[in-house]
Design an enzyme around this catalytic site. Structure first.
Site, PDB file in Angstrom:
ATOM      1  N   GLY A 156       0.677   1.414  -7.093  1.00  0.00           N
ATOM      2  CA  GLY A 156       1.845   0.623  -6.719  1.00  0.00           C
ATOM      3  C   GLY A 156       1.857   0.370  -5.225  1.00  0.00           C
ATOM      4  N   GLY A 157       2.591   1.187  -4.491  1.00  0.00           N
ATOM      5  CA  GLY A 157       2.799   0.985  -3.053  1.00  0.00           C
ATOM      6  C   GLY A 157       1.526   0.693  -2.270  1.00  0.00           C
TER       7      GLY A 157
ATOM      8  N   SER B  85       1.570   7.541  -6.731  1.00  0.00           N
ATOM      9  CA  SER B  85       1.225   7.903  -5.346  1.00  0.00           C
ATOM     10  C   SER B  85      -0.276   8.033  -5.106  1.00  0.00           C
ATOM     11  CB  SER B  85       1.973   9.170  -4.915  1.00  0.00           C
ATOM     12  OG  SER B  85       3.381   8.955  -4.975  1.00  0.00           O
TER      13      SER B  85
ATOM     14  N   GLY C  39       5.943   6.359  -6.571  1.00  0.00           N
ATOM     15  CA  GLY C  39       6.688   5.930  -5.389  1.00  0.00           C
ATOM     16  C   GLY C  39       7.283   7.071  -4.585  1.00  0.00           C
TER      17      GLY C  39
ATOM     18  N   GLU D  71       1.169   8.036 -15.992  1.00  0.00           N
ATOM     19  CA  GLU D  71       1.938   7.945 -14.756  1.00  0.00           C
ATOM     20  C   GLU D  71       3.137   8.897 -14.828  1.00  0.00           C
ATOM     21  OE1 GLU D  71       1.211   4.003 -12.590  1.00  0.00           O
ATOM     22  OE2 GLU D  71       2.878   3.697 -13.946  1.00  0.00           O
TER      23      GLU D  71
ATOM     24  N   HIS E 189       5.822   0.076 -18.398  1.00  0.00           N
ATOM     25  CA  HIS E 189       5.901   0.810 -17.134  1.00  0.00           C
ATOM     26  C   HIS E 189       7.217   1.610 -17.114  1.00  0.00           C
ATOM     27  CE1 HIS E 189       6.381   1.656 -12.880  1.00  0.00           C
ATOM     28  NE2 HIS E 189       5.082   1.500 -12.788  1.00  0.00           N
TER      29      HIS E 189
ATOM     30  N   GLU F 229       9.382   1.995 -14.968  1.00  0.00           N
ATOM     31  CA  GLU F 229      10.544   1.277 -14.422  1.00  0.00           C
ATOM     32  C   GLU F 229      11.176   0.392 -15.491  1.00  0.00           C
ATOM     33  OE1 GLU F 229       8.486  -0.301 -11.029  1.00  0.00           O
ATOM     34  OE2 GLU F 229       8.408   1.713 -10.171  1.00  0.00           O
TER      35      GLU F 229
ATOM     36  N   ASN G 213      -0.501  -2.769  -9.040  1.00  0.00           N
ATOM     37  CA  ASN G 213       0.763  -3.236  -9.612  1.00  0.00           C
ATOM     38  C   ASN G 213       1.668  -3.594  -8.441  1.00  0.00           C
ATOM     39  OD1 ASN G 213       3.215  -3.574 -10.849  1.00  0.00           O
ATOM     40  ND2 ASN G 213       3.443  -1.439 -11.504  1.00  0.00           N
ATOM     41  N   TRP G 214       1.775  -4.897  -8.181  1.00  0.00           N
ATOM     42  CA  TRP G 214       2.525  -5.332  -6.998  1.00  0.00           C
ATOM     43  C   TRP G 214       4.036  -5.254  -7.206  1.00  0.00           C
ATOM     44  CZ3 TRP G 214      -0.516 -10.359  -5.183  1.00  0.00           C
ATOM     45  CH2 TRP G 214      -1.847 -10.008  -4.908  1.00  0.00           C
ATOM     46  N   LYS G 215       4.454  -5.022  -8.430  1.00  0.00           N
ATOM     47  CA  LYS G 215       5.893  -4.939  -8.756  1.00  0.00           C
ATOM     48  C   LYS G 215       6.610  -6.185  -8.225  1.00  0.00           C
ATOM     49  CE  LYS G 215       5.433   0.032  -8.962  1.00  0.00           C
ATOM     50  NZ  LYS G 215       6.016   1.356  -8.800  1.00  0.00           N
TER      51      LYS G 215
END
Ligand code: PGA
Length: 254
Positions: A237-238, A216, A176, A170, A98, A100, A12-14
């Protein structure tokens, strides 16, 4: 690894990566992961990079996902993107709900359920995200929160549609933060989710649904997390933003 469900690992590149950066990343992943057959590999770039990434991964083992879509099929919804528009770029998956978006865009379980039905109507596979906050976990409410999110976000799905849906557990406190859930915590939540699926959709469906862990995930913890019996992949993600870390997560999970 001997599970009857194929692992699915999605990046997930956000809100990261210009088109040029997206192409660098995906071309690197193509090189590194060309021989991987054991895992379904998915990248979810921002909308603006879907077209170019789609062309770059033709004839590769990497599949395309989007990070969101509209609940509506077409019409006067300024700024929204419809499922048919994603299909133009051979998008196969779409992340829905998600945390966010639940937090910043105030997406409700009801809305996510409508989006999931719209995704299925267009033959897109939704990746539906659920997970508790730290406050909810510390109050002993993790299972109650998951149950409420499952009941709401999956409302109206047929058993056939459920089988074609991916769930992503999640925990919000792990996203993150560098602080992943332990493999025991992840397994306990995944087993709870699978039991819930079994009650609502029956054993066969529950056995087939893939449940990703997200929060993470890194090369150093992927193997242990993925080796849990009810963990069927990862939403990253990251660590999906660099060729080395994402490809190591995939390779370490096999
Ligand atoms: P993270 O994000 O891997 O950076 O924790 C996961 C996610 O938000 O899907």
């Amino acid at each position: 690894m001997n599970k009857d469900r194929k692992l699915i690992i999605a990046g997930n590149w956000k809100m990261n990566k210009t088109v040029a950066e997206a192409l660098d990343l995906v071309n690197g992943l193509k090189r590194e992961l060309a021989n991987v057959k054991e895992v379904d590999i998915v990248v979810c770039p921002p909308f603006t990079a879907l077209s170019e990434v789609s062309k770059a991964i033709l004839d590769s083992n990497i599949r395309l996902g989007a990070q969101n879509m509209s609940e509506h099929a077409v019409g006067a919804y300024t700024g929204e993107i419809a499922a048919v528009m994603l299909k133009e770029f051979s998008v196969r998956y779409v992340i829905l709900g998600h945390s966010e978006r639940r937090q910043y865009q105030k997406e409700s379980n009801d809305l996510i359920a409508r989006k999931a039905l719209a995704a299925h109507a267009a033959a897109l596979k939704p990746i539906i995200c659920i997970g508790e906050t730290l406050q909810e976990r510390e109050a002993g409410r993790t299972e109650a929160v998951l149950e409420e999110q499952l009941t709401g976000s999956l409302a109206g799905l047929s058993p056939e549609q459920m089988e074609e849906t991916i769930l992503a557990y999640e925990p919000v406190w792990a996203i993150g933060t560098g602080r992943n859930a332990t493999s025991e915590q992840a397994q306990a939540a995944h087993a709870f989710i699978r039991r819930w699926l079994s009650t609502k959709f029956g054993d066969t469906v529950a056995r087939r649904v893939r449940i990703q862990y997200g929060g993470s995930v890194k090369p150093s913890n992927a193997r242990e997390l993925m080796s849990q019996p009810d963990v069927d992949g990862a939403l990253v993600g990251g660590a999906s933003l660099e060729v080395r870390s994402f490809s190591d997560i995939v390779k370490n999970s096999i």
